[in-house]
Scaffold this active site. Structure first.
Site, PDB file in Angstrom:
ATOM      1  N   ALA A   1      -7.756   4.521  -2.106  1.00 47.96           N
ATOM      2  CA  ALA A   1      -6.971   3.971  -3.206  1.00 47.96           C
ATOM      3  C   ALA A   1      -7.529   4.466  -4.537  1.00 47.96           C
ATOM      4  O   ALA A   1      -6.954   4.251  -5.583  1.00 47.96           O
ATOM      5  CB  ALA A   1      -6.980   2.455  -3.165  1.00 47.96           C
TER       6      ALA A   1
ATOM      7  N   ASN B   1     -13.679   0.622   3.522  1.00 50.37           N
ATOM      8  CA  ASN B   1     -13.963   0.444   2.110  1.00 50.37           C
ATOM      9  C   ASN B   1     -12.902  -0.410   1.439  1.00 50.37           C
ATOM     10  O   ASN B   1     -13.110  -1.600   1.195  1.00 50.37           O
ATOM     11  CB  ASN B   1     -14.085   1.811   1.431  1.00 50.37           C
ATOM     12  CG  ASN B   1     -14.483   1.709  -0.022  1.00 50.37           C
ATOM     13  OD1 ASN B   1     -14.689   0.617  -0.532  1.00 50.37           O
ATOM     14  ND2 ASN B   1     -14.583   2.828  -0.693  1.00 50.37           N
ATOM     15  N   ASP B   2     -11.743   0.182   1.172  1.00 52.36           N
ATOM     16  CA  ASP B   2     -10.706  -0.532   0.429  1.00 52.36           C
ATOM     17  C   ASP B   2     -10.324  -1.871   1.064  1.00 52.36           C
ATOM     18  O   ASP B   2     -10.014  -2.821   0.356  1.00 52.36           O
ATOM     19  CB  ASP B   2      -9.453   0.343   0.313  1.00 52.36           C
ATOM     20  CG  ASP B   2      -9.682   1.529  -0.607  1.00 52.36           C
ATOM     21  OD1 ASP B   2     -10.538   1.409  -1.510  1.00 52.36           O
ATOM     22  OD2 ASP B   2      -9.023   2.561  -0.427  1.00 52.36           O
ATOM     23  N   VAL B   3     -10.378  -1.922   2.390  1.00 50.16           N
ATOM     24  CA  VAL B   3      -9.924  -3.142   3.055  1.00 50.16           C
ATOM     25  C   VAL B   3     -10.911  -4.287   2.900  1.00 50.16           C
ATOM     26  O   VAL B   3     -10.655  -5.399   3.361  1.00 50.16           O
ATOM     27  CB  VAL B   3      -9.652  -2.916   4.562  1.00 50.16           C
ATOM     28  CG1 VAL B   3      -8.534  -1.913   4.757  1.00 50.16           C
ATOM     29  CG2 VAL B   3     -10.893  -2.483   5.300  1.00 50.16           C
ATOM     30  N   THR B   4     -12.064  -4.027   2.256  1.00 48.29           N
ATOM     31  CA  THR B   4     -13.021  -5.105   2.014  1.00 48.29           C
ATOM     32  C   THR B   4     -13.129  -5.426   0.531  1.00 48.29           C
ATOM     33  O   THR B   4     -13.887  -6.291   0.138  1.00 48.29           O
ATOM     34  CB  THR B   4     -14.428  -4.687   2.481  1.00 48.29           C
ATOM     35  OG1 THR B   4     -14.866  -3.576   1.672  1.00 48.29           O
ATOM     36  CG2 THR B   4     -14.435  -4.281   3.933  1.00 48.29           C
TER      37      THR B   4
END
Lengths: 103, 466
Positions: free
Chosen positions: B435, B394-397
């Protein structure tokens, strides 16, 4: 004046940090998990201290307080040594299989 | 019994073998050989220790029995542990190294003569400093790793635990340890030694509880580093080259990994240690989440989209590990490849809960490692690809990292999945990632949300690909 042996050990220590620095940067990111498990296994070489402590008991009294701590540390470190190397081996085996399959 | 000089040379050899063990990991081809070097180094170190003590009384039998007990437990764990549980395992192993360091230091303190360190109440000053530092770092490693283990295992909530004055308390305790070591050197008092160890255990706990789940890759690397420094501290006490070399190697290895992980999140090491990340943001962001339109689809839609694509990039994340979806995923990819679709994998450095976590899982599912790419090697390919299949990440995209300076993840390198023609997002709900921020990708026109468990959805897609 003679140089204190501590200085030699300190030199080894600092040079090893540099070796570690360059060696670890060359580790491929896909193997970072095996890197952690293998560093885990090798840091258990602390078992040498545990063995010295455990063997320090006399024949009449094998389990003194001090040597008992050594014995427990032997178990802890041995779990790590066997567990660490074997799990690393298991992981690396998986990386290998693929390569063979591809060829 | 062999001479101290000869055993020192053997310890040096085992240290060198450990260096070669790490060196082997520079490529998967040489890595297995490297592991054998490591094992050889360990065997040499242990055998030489037996020979140099040379006390073959009845204690020796007990030493071997204890060694085998530990070995059996370790081997059992190594064979039983599922690959998805590697982060917990590594954290657990770190705690054992830490505790072993503490116990060896205690043994040396109680019986200094056995280690040639002087006598009780009259231990050499340098040795006393070294062993108390080794014990303190070992204790911090132990309790910190236990907390990390509990968080990773889910026994303890992964969310940060913070309270007022936490950092000051840590600071005071940290300074306290040094002051106490100073007094320990002056008085050689056993009680102070115990207090130092107790406080260090406490510091380890306090240090890790404020750090949230998503920062675990940094925590594990950091504890890895600590376990190395603890070993080095004991190595100085025992005047043992193998331990000093290994401690330095492991210490710098863990430090480098922490650095890589921090960089991958664009956060400073200090801010990770201070913790609390992702705790407070989630609340106010949730309020803002008004009903934006989301396109959601089912397995059939996803299968259709991918069948008609010519290239697909898979973006795995922690969710894949939780759902154990890696095998189903590989099956799906095999089907796609049969249709002449090019499939690659894109791995963000902090995907998962430890460095390299995703790579191991994919390797377990028999994904060839030359199809798996790191962020910087693949990020340009998204623009030329048809489908990005995001599974459990999720956050890494999140493109907000590139656009919104106010976002907590601003500046973090992310995978440019939004540049693909279409994005498939396998996720259980719209909830934000660790996050605590919303991912605007969910609301884009070219995004199709697949709301389901990662494994079940992937299996359904496989059925629909026939």
């Amino acid at each position: 004046m003679e140089i204190d042996p501590f200085i030699f050990r300190l030199s080894i220590f600092i040079l090893s940090i540099f070796i570690g620095y360059y060696v670890v940067w060359s580790v491929t990111p896909s193997l970072h998990t095996p890197l952690m498990s293998v560093t885990n296994a090798i840091s258990s070489v602390i078992i040498v201290g545990a063995i010295i402590a455990a063997l320090a008991g006399s024949s009449e009294n094998i389990f003194t307080i001090s040597s008992s701590f050594g014995f427990i540390a032997i178990i802890l470190a041995a779990i790590n040594i066997f567990g660490g190397f074997l799990v690393t081996q298991r992981m690396l085996q998986m990386y290998k299989k693929k390569k063979d399959k591809k060829k | 019994m062999i001479s101290p000089n000869l055993s020192a040379i053997f310890y040096l050899v085992s240290g060198i073998l450990f260096i070669l063990a790490l060196r082997g990991l520079s490529s998967p081809d040489t890595s297995r050989q490297g592991n054998y070097f490591g094992i050889a180094g360990m065997i040499i170190a242990i055998v030489v220790t037996f020979l140099s003590v040379g006390n073959f009384s009845s204690s020796l039998i007990y030493v071997i029995i204890f060694l085998l007990i530990g070995g059996a437990i370790g081997a059992y764990i190594a064979f039983k542990i599922p690959m998805t549980a590697m982060p917990e395992l590594v954290a657990g192993f770190h705690s054992l190294v830490g505790l072993a360091a503490v116990f060896v230091a205690i043994a040396a303190f109680l019986n200094p003569a056995a280690f040639n360190l002087g006598s009780i109440g009259n231990i050499k000053l340098a040795s006393l400093i070294e062993m108390s530092i080794g014990a303190a770092v070992g204790a911090i490693t132990f309790s910190g790793s236990i907390i990390a283990f509990l968080k990773l295992r889910g026994i303890m909530s992964g969310s940060p635990v913070t309270f007022l004055g936490q950092h000051y308390l840590n600071l005071v305790l940290g300074i306290g340890i040094f002051v106490l070591i100073y007094y320990l050197c002056k008085t050689q008092s056993e009680n102070i030694f115990w207090i130092v160890i107790t406080i260090s255990f406490l510091v380890g706990i306090l240090l890790i509880i404020p750090i949230g789940g998503a920062d675990m890759p940094v925590v594990i690397s950091m504890l890895n580093s600590y376990s190395g420094w603890a070993a080095a501290g004991i190595g100085f006490t025992l005047e043992n080259t193998a331990l000093i070399i290994t401690g330095a190697l492991v210490g710098s290895s863990g430090a480098i990994l922490s650095y890589i992980m921090c960089k991958a999140m664009n956060r400073s090491f200090i801010s990770v240690i201070l913790g609390g990340f992702g705790a407070d943001n989630s609340i106010n962001k949730n309020e803002k989440k008004d009903q934006k339109p989301v396109k959601s689809g089912n397995a059939e839609d996803a299968a259709f989209l991918m069948k008609n694509a010519s290239s697909v990039i898979i973006v795995p994340g922690y969710g894949m590990a939780v759902a154990q979806a890696q095998h189903a995923l590989r099956e799906m990819v095999d089907k796609l490849k049969k249709n002449d679709i090019k499939v690659t994998y894109a791995i963000h450095p902090v995907a998962g809960r430890m460095p390299g976590h995703m790579n191991v899982l994919l390797a377990e599912a028999n994904v060839p490692y030359d199809e798996v790419f790191e962020l910087e090697d693949i990020n340009n390919d998204f623009a030329n690809s048809d489908v990005a299949f995001v599974i459990g990440a999720n956050d890494v995209t999140n493109p907000i990292a590139k656009t919104d300076p106010k976002s907590p993840i601003f500046g973090m390198p992310v995978l440019d999945v939004e540049k693909c023609k279409s994005v498939l997002f396998v996720k259980r709900s719209l909830s934000p990632g660790y996050a605590g921020i919303d991912n605007e990708l969910f609301y884009r026109d070219n995004t199709l949300m697949l709301f389901a468990d990662a494994k079940k959805m992937t299996e359904d897609i496989v059925k629909n690909l026939d």
